[in-house]
Scaffold this motif. Structure first.
Motif, mmCIF file in Angstrom:
data_model
loop_
_atom_site.group_PDB
_atom_site.id
_atom_site.type_symbol
_atom_site.label_atom_id
_atom_site.label_comp_id
_atom_site.label_asym_id
_atom_site.label_seq_id
_atom_site.Cartn_x
_atom_site.Cartn_y
_atom_site.Cartn_z
ATOM 1 N N LYS A 9 0.833 -1.207 0.000
ATOM 2 C CA LYS A 9 0.000 0.000 0.000
ATOM 3 C C LYS A 9 0.870 1.261 0.000
ATOM 4 O O LYS A 9 0.544 2.247 -0.659
ATOM 5 C CB LYS A 9 -0.940 -0.017 1.204
ATOM 6 C CG LYS A 9 -2.019 1.041 1.154
ATOM 7 C CD LYS A 9 -3.074 0.806 2.207
ATOM 8 C CE LYS A 9 -4.153 1.867 2.140
ATOM 9 N NZ LYS A 9 -5.210 1.631 3.123
ATOM 10 N N LYS A 10 1.990 1.232 0.708
ATOM 11 C CA LYS A 10 2.924 2.369 0.698
ATOM 12 C C LYS A 10 3.489 2.562 -0.708
ATOM 13 O O LYS A 10 3.586 3.692 -1.197
ATOM 14 C CB LYS A 10 4.062 2.138 1.693
ATOM 15 C CG LYS A 10 3.620 2.156 3.135
ATOM 16 C CD LYS A 10 4.778 1.765 4.045
ATOM 17 C CE LYS A 10 4.285 1.504 5.452
ATOM 18 N NZ LYS A 10 5.318 0.914 6.300
ATOM 19 N N ILE A 11 3.844 1.466 -1.353
ATOM 20 C CA ILE A 11 4.380 1.547 -2.717
ATOM 21 C C ILE A 11 3.333 2.103 -3.670
ATOM 22 O O ILE A 11 3.635 2.948 -4.522
ATOM 23 C CB ILE A 11 4.913 0.177 -3.178
ATOM 24 C CG1 ILE A 11 6.194 -0.151 -2.395
ATOM 25 C CG2 ILE A 11 5.171 0.157 -4.681
ATOM 26 C CD1 ILE A 11 6.714 -1.551 -2.592
ATOM 27 N N ALA A 12 2.089 1.688 -3.518
ATOM 28 C CA ALA A 12 1.005 2.208 -4.373
ATOM 29 C C ALA A 12 0.863 3.718 -4.187
ATOM 30 O O ALA A 12 0.653 4.451 -5.164
ATOM 31 C CB ALA A 12 -0.305 1.496 -4.059
ATOM 32 N N LEU A 13 0.999 4.196 -2.955
ATOM 33 C CA LEU A 13 0.935 5.635 -2.676
ATOM 34 C C LEU A 13 2.062 6.368 -3.408
ATOM 35 O O LEU A 13 1.835 7.394 -4.049
ATOM 36 C CB LEU A 13 1.023 5.883 -1.163
ATOM 37 C CG LEU A 13 1.023 7.342 -0.710
ATOM 38 C CD1 LEU A 13 -0.303 8.020 -1.031
ATOM 39 C CD2 LEU A 13 1.312 7.407 0.784
ATOM 40 N N ILE A 14 3.255 5.831 -3.334
ATOM 41 C CA ILE A 14 4.409 6.441 -4.022
ATOM 42 C C ILE A 14 4.178 6.448 -5.531
ATOM 43 O O ILE A 14 4.370 7.476 -6.191
ATOM 44 C CB ILE A 14 5.705 5.679 -3.680
ATOM 45 C CG1 ILE A 14 6.041 5.827 -2.196
ATOM 46 C CG2 ILE A 14 6.869 6.163 -4.556
ATOM 47 C CD1 ILE A 14 7.050 4.811 -1.678
ATOM 48 N N LEU A 15 3.754 5.327 -6.073
ATOM 49 C CA LEU A 15 3.601 5.190 -7.526
ATOM 50 C C LEU A 15 2.548 6.124 -8.115
ATOM 51 O O LEU A 15 2.677 6.540 -9.276
ATOM 52 C CB LEU A 15 3.279 3.736 -7.888
ATOM 53 C CG LEU A 15 4.403 2.729 -7.658
ATOM 54 C CD1 LEU A 15 3.921 1.320 -7.948
ATOM 55 C CD2 LEU A 15 5.631 3.085 -8.495
ATOM 56 N N ARG A 16 1.520 6.466 -7.340
ATOM 57 C CA ARG A 16 0.477 7.378 -7.841
ATOM 58 C C ARG A 16 1.065 8.732 -8.247
ATOM 59 O O ARG A 16 0.663 9.308 -9.247
ATOM 60 C CB ARG A 16 -0.602 7.587 -6.780
ATOM 61 C CG ARG A 16 -1.722 6.607 -6.862
ATOM 62 C CD ARG A 16 -2.970 7.074 -6.152
ATOM 63 N NE ARG A 16 -2.779 7.321 -4.731
ATOM 64 C CZ ARG A 16 -2.893 6.397 -3.781
ATOM 65 N NH1 ARG A 16 -3.176 5.160 -4.099
ATOM 66 N NH2 ARG A 16 -2.729 6.709 -2.517
#
Length: 97
Positions: free
Chosen positions: A77-84
């Motif tokens: 979920k942290k990675i998804a936040l960064i990728l957005r």
């Protein structure tokens, strides 16, 4: 709270994409400290110095709540936040110093 004060929740990383979530009232100073290895413990040991995500708050309590929320998240979920916002994992502090 003083008028105009800003607080930052940030995610910093290293070449291996190890993640660190923190909160600060001076993002430039704090990231400079990470880059210089001045922050004891985890961030120094893992050479955390690349700013990959940050959010700005006008209230310290809101910033701390958000930091705690993100810290509870699973890595995915942290990675998804960064990728957005930062799909290339650019160092968002490039050009600050």
């Amino acid at each position: 709270m003083r008028a105009g004060r800003a607080y930052y929740v940030y995610i910093a990383s290293n070449q291996s994409r190890t993640l660190y979530v923190g909160v600060t009232n001076s993002i430039r100073r704090r990231i400079a400290q990470h880059k210089a290895g001045e922050v004891e413990g985890f961030t120094r040991r893992y050479h955390i110095g690349t700013l990959v995500h940050f959010e700005v708050f006008g209230d310290v309590h809101a910033a701390i709540l958000r930091e705690k929320q993100i810290k509870r998240w699973r890595r995915e979920k942290k990675i998804a936040l960064i990728l957005r916002e930062n799909p290339e994992w650019r160092d968002l502090s490039d050009g600050w110093y």
